[in-house]
Enzyme design. Structure first.
Site, short mmCIF file in Angstrom:
data_model
loop_
_atom_site.label_atom_id
_atom_site.label_comp_id
_atom_site.label_asym_id
_atom_site.label_seq_id
_atom_site.Cartn_x
_atom_site.Cartn_y
_atom_site.Cartn_z
N GLY A 55 0.86 -1.17 0.00
CA GLY A 55 0.00 0.00 0.00
C GLY A 55 0.90 1.23 0.00
N GLU A 56 0.63 2.15 0.91
CA GLU A 56 1.44 3.35 1.05
C GLU A 56 1.98 3.35 2.47
OE1 GLU A 56 3.58 6.52 0.76
OE2 GLU A 56 2.03 6.55 2.32
N SER A 57 3.28 3.18 2.62
CA SER A 57 3.86 2.93 3.95
C SER A 57 3.63 4.07 4.92
CB SER A 57 5.36 2.63 3.82
OG SER A 57 6.05 3.70 3.21
N CYS A 86 6.01 -5.29 0.21
CA CYS A 86 6.17 -3.95 -0.36
C CYS A 86 6.15 -2.89 0.75
CB CYS A 86 5.12 -3.69 -1.44
SG CYS A 86 5.51 -2.32 -2.55
N ARG A 116 12.36 3.59 -0.16
CA ARG A 116 11.03 3.65 -0.75
C ARG A 116 11.13 3.92 -2.25
NH1 ARG A 116 8.22 7.62 -0.08
NH2 ARG A 116 6.08 6.82 0.02
N ILE A 147 5.46 -3.07 -7.97
CA ILE A 147 4.74 -1.82 -8.18
C ILE A 147 5.31 -0.76 -7.23
CG2 ILE A 147 2.49 -0.68 -8.16
CD1 ILE A 147 1.21 -3.43 -8.58
N ARG A 148 6.01 0.22 -7.79
CA ARG A 148 6.68 1.24 -6.96
C ARG A 148 7.41 0.55 -5.80
NH1 ARG A 148 2.49 5.55 -5.08
NH2 ARG A 148 4.40 6.49 -4.28
N HIS A 205 4.67 -8.05 -4.74
CA HIS A 205 3.30 -8.32 -4.30
C HIS A 205 2.88 -9.75 -4.67
CE1 HIS A 205 1.99 -4.16 -3.29
NE2 HIS A 205 2.90 -3.83 -4.18
N GLU A 207 0.54 -11.37 -3.42
CA GLU A 207 -0.92 -11.43 -3.29
C GLU A 207 -1.65 -11.01 -4.55
OE1 GLU A 207 0.04 -7.18 -2.23
OE2 GLU A 207 0.99 -9.16 -2.01
#
Length: 228
Positions: A55-57, A86, A116, A147-148, A205, A207
């Site tokens: 997600g967004e850490s 991630c 990051r 992804i990023r 990821h 998942e």
């Protein structure tokens, strides 16, 4: 390879990110696993192990603080199995570079330094086949979805107790130019899955695929030994 024996309760931190996908993957495994979507300290207390999703850490850390989960999470990490994917990998690290303004709060647990968005922005996202000897059917490559994605910058062997095991890595040829170096000092940057005792991180990821072998690996190698 079947997973049998004692009942297992695995929590998934469900504040932000791909927690539903992790839940679906765990429910596809060939053993009964109770899944708890963790949003409160009370939810966390019921868990034998925890997954921190992508997600967004920074957002996950902030929401954990607002939910009263930060200190309970740090205590949980010090005692029980945790897998970070991630953004979750960032939260499990000791140090973080390329943070947003104000820095990045971490939970710790694994003796690594990480950056990051080390592979670049969303448009630099990619997929790569990974060969992972510890997985079920190791001759079948695993498709890693990046992804990023964060990048492992260093391992901290002086602090690594228990030792860190490299579970999966990428070819150095896949490193972006900004990360490549002419010598072998870039080796940690190719590491994309690490295990340290009961803790596990993946910079990609798992998942987001229908291949559940990393979830099976986490339960088999990190969670079940803790319950033995």
């Amino acid at each position: 390879m079947g997973l049998s024996g004692k009942p297992v309760t695995v929590g998934i931190l469900a504040l932000q990110g791909a927690f539903i996908e992790h839940e679906a993957a765990l429910q596809r495994l060939d053993r009964k696993i109770e899944v708890i979507l963790v949003k409160t300290p009370e939810d966390l207390e019921k868990c034998n192990a925890l997954i921190i999703p992508g997600g967004e850490s920074t957002t996950i850390a902030l929401l954990a603080r607002l939910s009263g989960l930060t200190d309970p999470l740090k205590q949980f990490v010090s005692e029980k199995p945790v897998w970070g994917t991630c953004a979750g990998a960032i939260l499990l690290s000791q140090t973080v570079e390329n943070t947003k303004r104000g820095g990045q709060e971490v939970l710790g647990g694994m003796s690594v330094g990480i950056a990051r968005n080390g592979w670049g922005s969303q448009v630099e996202s990619f997929e790569a086949e990974l060969t992972v000897n510890g997985l079920r059917d190791p001759e079948t490559p695993f498709k890693g979805v990046f992804i990023r994605a964060p990048v492992i910058l260093e391992l901290n062997p002086g602090e690594a107790d228990p030792p860190i095991e490299v579970v999966a890595s990428l070819s150095p040829k896949l490193l972006p130019p900004a990360l490549a170096t002419p010598d072998h000092s870039n080796e940690p940057k190719t590491f994309v899955a690490l295990r340290q005792g009961l803790h596990f991180l993946t910079t990609f990821h798992p998942e987001l695929t229908r291949d559940d072998r990393f979830h099976e690996y986490f339960v088999r190698e990190c969670v079940l030994p803790r319950l033995a």
